[in-house]
Design a protein around this motif. Structure first.
Motif, PDB file in Angstrom:
ATOM      1  N   GLU A 136     -51.649  -1.444 -63.857  1.00 47.99           N
ATOM      2  CA  GLU A 136     -52.153  -0.241 -64.513  1.00 47.99           C
ATOM      3  C   GLU A 136     -51.018   0.724 -64.866  1.00 47.99           C
ATOM      4  N   ARG A 192     -49.964   1.942 -68.641  1.00 49.93           N
ATOM      5  CA  ARG A 192     -49.855   3.352 -69.032  1.00 49.93           C
ATOM      6  C   ARG A 192     -48.471   3.661 -69.595  1.00 49.93           C
ATOM      7  N   SER A 200     -59.570  -4.518 -67.526  1.00 54.02           N
ATOM      8  CA  SER A 200     -58.460  -4.859 -66.652  1.00 54.02           C
ATOM      9  C   SER A 200     -57.148  -4.454 -67.317  1.00 54.02           C
ATOM     10  N   PRO A 201     -56.072  -4.256 -66.527  1.00 55.61           N
ATOM     11  CA  PRO A 201     -54.791  -3.892 -67.126  1.00 55.61           C
ATOM     12  C   PRO A 201     -54.301  -4.924 -68.128  1.00 55.61           C
ATOM     13  N   GLN A 208     -52.504  -2.043 -59.136  1.00 60.05           N
ATOM     14  CA  GLN A 208     -51.982  -0.724 -59.471  1.00 60.05           C
ATOM     15  C   GLN A 208     -50.691  -0.821 -60.289  1.00 60.05           C
ATOM     16  N   THR A 222     -65.002  -1.226 -66.697  1.00 59.51           N
ATOM     17  CA  THR A 222     -63.578  -0.893 -66.804  1.00 59.51           C
ATOM     18  C   THR A 222     -62.779  -2.109 -67.234  1.00 59.51           C
TER      19      THR A 222
END
Length: 341
Positions: free
Chosen positions: A56, A60, A4-5, A53, A2
């Motif tokens: 993320e 988005r 990372s942001p 969070q 995954t």
């Protein structure tokens, strides 16, 4: 594995551009992500890296804002009028509210926005290629709104009705008592959300000077409204005060049409003035003398004339001449002819 942001995020300058393309302030984006406004400012300046969070959610949100922009890139290019209308729809409402904070006058705020966009349409090739078209228009609107010449205009001499809310009136009065440069710095930093170097550049001041103005402006506002000593609370109240006024700028087509008509008027006026100058010059050349004519010397008094004699008794010589003339046989002009002795 995954990502990372941070690896999914665009560069810091692109983050700010995407936020502005979605008509979001730093405070609004911070509320959606769940962080403070200072955190969003640090992310957009590249001083910190989003993580967890919040990072993320931030990634988005930026991706969602980037999708409409990428869709427009793939479609046909916008015409100048469409690009202008898009910039107007994005900036004009917020800019009118900011101008109201600077002036406390609703009509002047709308007029400043209309003037700025009319000038932007006249110079659209320059504005369209500017790295920050919104900042270009904002600077022009602020300059027009804060011009000292408005005080001499009859329509702006009488005060406008103040806000209905007493808290709004107190904040607006505190703003209007600040010097124009302090007021502009405070609105840009705590109202618009620019960072200190950007605020300094837009106000044509050094960064230390802008910081000094900001500190003194905050202190002056807090002295009249003590609960606004907190910068976050001051930002919130500035947004609320600006949003409480229904300032509806004219439609973009109206702004473009009015600007074009004004351009035509001033162009014709300039042509008429030039023709008048040419005509007067030709008339002067036509009627001017073709050779040098010396000026007439001023009159001068005759010197050496004896003063007139005063009336009185005749001398012996004068009496003898009188007797001789009386006994002369000739008369008329002949008596004045010399006779040989």
């Amino acid at each position: 594995m995954t990502e990372s942001p941070a690896s999914q995020l665009p560069p810091p300058k692109e983050r700010r551009r995407l936020r502005e393309s979605g008509s979001l302030t730093q405070a609004q984006l911070a509320a959606r992500v769940g962080v403070g406004r200072a955190t969003v400012r640090a992310w957009e300046r590249g001083h910190s890296t989003p993580s967890g969070q919040e990072g993320e959610a931030y990634a988005r949100l930026l991706a969602a804002l980037a999708e409409p922009a990428s869709g427009r890139t793939g479609s046909s290019a916008l015409t100048p009028a469409q690009a202008f209308d898009a910039l107007y729809a994005f900036c004009a409402p917020a800019l009118a509210r900011q101008a109201y904070l600077l002036t406390g006058r609703r009509e002047l705020a709308r007029e400043a926005v209309e003037h700025a966009f009319q000038l932007a349409w006249q110079r659209w090739p320059e504005v369209a290629q500017d790295r920050d078209p919104a900042g270009w228009v904002r600077a022009v609107a602020y300059e027009w709104a804060l011009s000292p010449w408005h005080r001499f205009r009859p329509r702006h001499r009488s005060p406008e009705p103040p806000p209905a809310d007493p808290a709004d009136r107190a904040l607006l009065n505190a703003l209007l008592e600040l010097p124009p440069s302090y007021r502009r710095t405070l609105v840009l930093y705590d109202g618009v959300g620019l960072d200190l170097p950007e605020t300094a550049a837009e106000t044509e001041a050094s960064t230390p000077a802008a910081a000094g103005r900001l500190i003194r402006a905050r202190e002056a506002v807090a002295a009249q409204v003590p609960h606004l000593a907190d910068p976050a609370e001051l930002h919130r109240r500035l947004v609320e005060l600006a949003s409480s006024e229904r300032l509806q700028p004219p439609r973009p087509t109206t702004v473009r049409t009015t600007g074009e008509r004004r351009n035509v008027f001033w162009t014709r006026a300039a042509i008429a003035f030039t023709v008048a100058i040419i005509g007067s010059t030709a008339l002067t050349l036509r009627t001017a003398p073709t050779h040098y004519e010396p000026p007439i010397a001023p009159a001068q008094a005759v010197q050496g004339v004896p003063p007139p004699a005063a009336m009185g008794p005749l001398s012996r010589g004068e009496q003898a001449l009188r007797d001789k003339l009386r006994h002369s046989r000739t008369s008329g002009p002949e008596r004045l002819t010399p006779v040989a002795g």
